[in-house]
Design an enzyme around this catalytic site. Sequence first.
Site, PDB file in Angstrom:
ATOM      1  N   GLY A 161      17.698  18.174   6.056  1.00 27.34           N
ATOM      2  CA  GLY A 161      16.488  17.988   5.261  1.00 27.34           C
ATOM      3  C   GLY A 161      16.307  19.099   4.239  1.00 27.34           C
ATOM      4  O   GLY A 161      15.577  18.946   3.269  1.00 27.34           O
ATOM      5  N   GLY A 218      25.149  10.594  -2.149  1.00 24.45           N
ATOM      6  CA  GLY A 218      26.516  10.819  -2.637  1.00 24.45           C
ATOM      7  C   GLY A 218      26.778  12.292  -2.902  1.00 24.45           C
ATOM      8  O   GLY A 218      27.719  12.877  -2.338  1.00 24.45           O
ATOM      9  N   SER A 225      22.621  15.873   6.705  1.00 22.05           N
ATOM     10  CA  SER A 225      21.728  14.847   7.251  1.00 22.05           C
ATOM     11  C   SER A 225      22.485  13.802   8.060  1.00 22.05           C
ATOM     12  O   SER A 225      23.711  13.714   8.011  1.00 22.05           O
ATOM     13  CB  SER A 225      20.997  14.148   6.099  1.00 22.05           C
ATOM     14  OG  SER A 225      21.900  13.275   5.447  1.00 22.05           O
ATOM     15  N   CYS A 226      21.739  12.991   8.764  1.00 22.69           N
ATOM     16  CA  CYS A 226      22.334  11.934   9.588  1.00 22.69           C
ATOM     17  C   CYS A 226      23.217  11.013   8.745  1.00 22.69           C
ATOM     18  O   CYS A 226      24.333  10.675   9.144  1.00 22.69           O
ATOM     19  CB  CYS A 226      21.244  11.129  10.272  1.00 22.69           C
ATOM     20  SG  CYS A 226      19.970  10.509   9.148  1.00 22.69           S
ATOM     21  N   GLN A 236      19.550   7.959  13.329  1.00 23.06           N
ATOM     22  CA  GLN A 236      19.047   9.112  12.563  1.00 23.06           C
ATOM     23  C   GLN A 236      18.540  10.237  13.447  1.00 23.06           C
ATOM     24  O   GLN A 236      18.512  11.386  13.030  1.00 23.06           O
ATOM     25  CB  GLN A 236      17.927   8.659  11.621  1.00 23.06           C
ATOM     26  CG  GLN A 236      16.592   8.308  12.282  1.00 23.06           C
ATOM     27  CD  GLN A 236      16.544   6.916  12.890  1.00 23.06           C
ATOM     28  OE1 GLN A 236      17.508   6.162  12.816  1.00 23.06           O
ATOM     29  NE2 GLN A 236      15.415   6.567  13.500  1.00 23.06           N
ATOM     30  N   ARG A 267      16.060   3.101   7.765  1.00 20.15           N
ATOM     31  CA  ARG A 267      14.848   2.798   8.541  1.00 20.15           C
ATOM     32  C   ARG A 267      13.692   3.494   7.829  1.00 20.15           C
ATOM     33  O   ARG A 267      13.856   4.587   7.291  1.00 20.15           O
ATOM     34  CB  ARG A 267      15.005   3.189  10.005  1.00 20.15           C
ATOM     35  CG  ARG A 267      15.254   4.657  10.418  1.00 20.15           C
ATOM     36  CD  ARG A 267      14.411   5.612   9.727  1.00 20.15           C
ATOM     37  NE  ARG A 267      14.336   6.967  10.154  1.00 20.15           N
ATOM     38  CZ  ARG A 267      14.154   7.956   9.275  1.00 20.15           C
ATOM     39  NH1 ARG A 267      14.122   7.722   7.981  1.00 20.15           N
ATOM     40  NH2 ARG A 267      13.999   9.175   9.710  1.00 20.15           N
ATOM     41  N   HIS A 300      19.672   3.588  10.767  1.00 19.19           N
ATOM     42  CA  HIS A 300      20.058   3.224   9.407  1.00 19.19           C
ATOM     43  C   HIS A 300      21.240   2.254   9.465  1.00 19.19           C
ATOM     44  O   HIS A 300      21.992   2.238  10.441  1.00 19.19           O
ATOM     45  CB  HIS A 300      20.545   4.458   8.635  1.00 19.19           C
ATOM     46  CG  HIS A 300      19.537   5.559   8.499  1.00 19.19           C
ATOM     47  ND1 HIS A 300      18.337   5.395   7.861  1.00 19.19           N
ATOM     48  CD2 HIS A 300      19.568   6.855   8.893  1.00 19.19           C
ATOM     49  CE1 HIS A 300      17.669   6.538   7.862  1.00 19.19           C
ATOM     50  NE2 HIS A 300      18.392   7.448   8.497  1.00 19.19           N
ATOM     51  N   ILE A 329      14.929  16.554  16.315  1.00 15.52           N
ATOM     52  CA  ILE A 329      16.266  17.146  16.442  1.00 15.52           C
ATOM     53  C   ILE A 329      16.266  18.312  17.425  1.00 15.52           C
ATOM     54  O   ILE A 329      17.136  18.420  18.291  1.00 15.52           O
ATOM     55  CB  ILE A 329      16.779  17.623  15.056  1.00 15.52           C
ATOM     56  CG1 ILE A 329      16.831  16.457  14.052  1.00 15.52           C
ATOM     57  CG2 ILE A 329      18.152  18.270  15.183  1.00 15.52           C
ATOM     58  CD1 ILE A 329      17.744  15.320  14.436  1.00 15.52           C
TER      59      ILE A 329
END
Lengths: 341, 341
Positions: B110, B195, B139-140, B301, B168, B220, B12
Amino acid sequence: MIRVGINGYGTIGKRVADAVTAQPDMELVGVAKTRPNFEADTAARKGYPLYAAIPDRAGAFDAAGIRIAGEVTELVGASDVIVDTCPSGIGAQNRAMYEAYQTPAIFQGGEDADVADGSFVARANYDSVRDLEYVRVVSCNTTGLSRLLAPLREEYGVRKARATLVRRGGDPGQSDRGPINDILPDPVEIPSHHGPDVKTIFPELDIDTMGMKVPATMMHMHGVNVTLESEPTAEEVRELLEAESRLFLIPEEADIDGAGKLKEYALDAGRPRGDLWENCIWGRSISVERGDLYLFQAIHQESDVVPENVDAIRALCSDVDADESIARTDESMGVGFESRF
Amino acid sequence: MIRVGINGYGTIGKRVADAVTAQPDMELVGVAKTRPNFEADTAARKGYPLYAAIPDRAGAFDAAGIRIAGEVTELVGASDVIVDTCPSGIGAQNRAMYEAYQTPAIFQGGEDADVADGSFVARANYDSVRDLEYVRVVSCNTTGLSRLLAPLREEYGVRKARATLVRRGGDPGQSDRGPINDILPDPVEIPSHHGPDVKTIFPELDIDTMGMKVPATMMHMHGVNVTLESEPTAEEVRELLEAESRLFLIPEEADIDGAGKLKEYALDAGRPRGDLWENCIWGRSISVERGDLYLFQAIHQESDVVPENVDAIRALCSDVDADESIARTDESMGVGFESRF
């Protein structure tokens, strides 16, 4: 004794042949095969009478040193029932041959539903096919969903079912299949054809399914959501499912995280080909909140329909009822993992 | 000019550094790195001032022939804002350092939500973080779900969202990750943590998620179901989503069946590293029946959070509003595929 012929000796056919051989009330008349490949060699070594599925190919078997008992029409004529395990689409072409010999037949889920006069999952609708002559055992995924939904429907009622089917790209032997390193929506259209196929078993069911394809070969994985009409606890659902012989609730202490360990467990247990005839449901995944049930189940695409084919034979050719047939099939094949823990 | 420091120069960090450099209203003070690996080499070649993230490792950079501009505390002191792109968990340890220098900071998904005072997705809640000093870009996967849900909530209302996240196994460079040839429920527990993470963006949302992990590295894949409060047609939903700059509706004629072709398309288009900053939604998958929406989306991602980090910088350190920031970020980075078709 029910005299059973098997037309097609590939992934499903060879397993059904072994399962039929294990039944005390059935006799394997023989198996029909198009080519003298490694599977034909195994059939010959097992002593299964081998019939040439395509007439002018008999010479190829001779050349390979494999003795042929006759042609497929002889097998059809000599059998009380044929289990057609030919590749998708070939079954439909074969129906006329079975009709000509007035031999009832059982087709597989790769065929369209209209190949037969009814679709079949033993736990769900055994009695509904008893007066029919042509029946289709539904696909591995449809079988897996139907087995799970049958007790849920009976016990709680199902308002709506949704499943995401993450499918193995191909079987271990299908080296020409993909994908490699990708996750494909497959089919891209939603809902996928799996939902309608489950409705051949439960016509009134409201179900939507989505399919994907990934670089794995061992089993399919279903992410299932079922909105129930009542609100049981997760523990109640777990107990309900645990009581079903063809649902294996993976206990947490088994330390099984995926298909690899499931297959290894089956192989360690001495199961033929490491087959997993049961839906493999992660017990720990079962969760329910306000009637919304979620769980993961792995489905062994090569074998979960095998006991269903055996039961379909009895449904068509005997007076044995569903519970008795399922019990006999399970006992003779060794279906059910519960007692091992 | 907003002076931006980046602590962490991995997957990132290196992308955010490039994106910040492309902004007319930002200046990259430098990047901090623990080791003189191939990424440090690239940073040096690009002329990014490189700071040693761990004090006593400066010698290792010297030995590798990479010139160090100073230590990470100097970078923190010289920056208006730090983007912390360290591995999960390290960000939380770093917060005390940022506080000591009174430097606002942006953490990544993360980290646990409580690493910061608010979570961020530009399209969803830009204004809610403007008075904060510590913010987490989610997150992604959470970013991808939030971007999709934001317009659906505004236009139709969302009664319930359900998503199956087929993830992935690892990024292309993470050669120590699995699975190989398997499909793992991951986590086995349902609902997964995704969620609740989306609820850091939409606290009132009813959402359940299930996760799996498969042998793929590129993107993903989400199977998404959203029960809407009204009943639009699929075409209306398609048009709504098409108008969003960070949602790419894959047209049928593009002939893109998965992440492989998506990445190839991005590389052919000359995008840096073949990045796909947008949710990639199969237009053909969008289906709606009685308010029940289904679709497939692929999430890159490594890159979808990069424009979000740029917007988070502006939300914390400028008076630029959400629409203007998103527009500037998109324009400078080249986000948005629509015009290419």
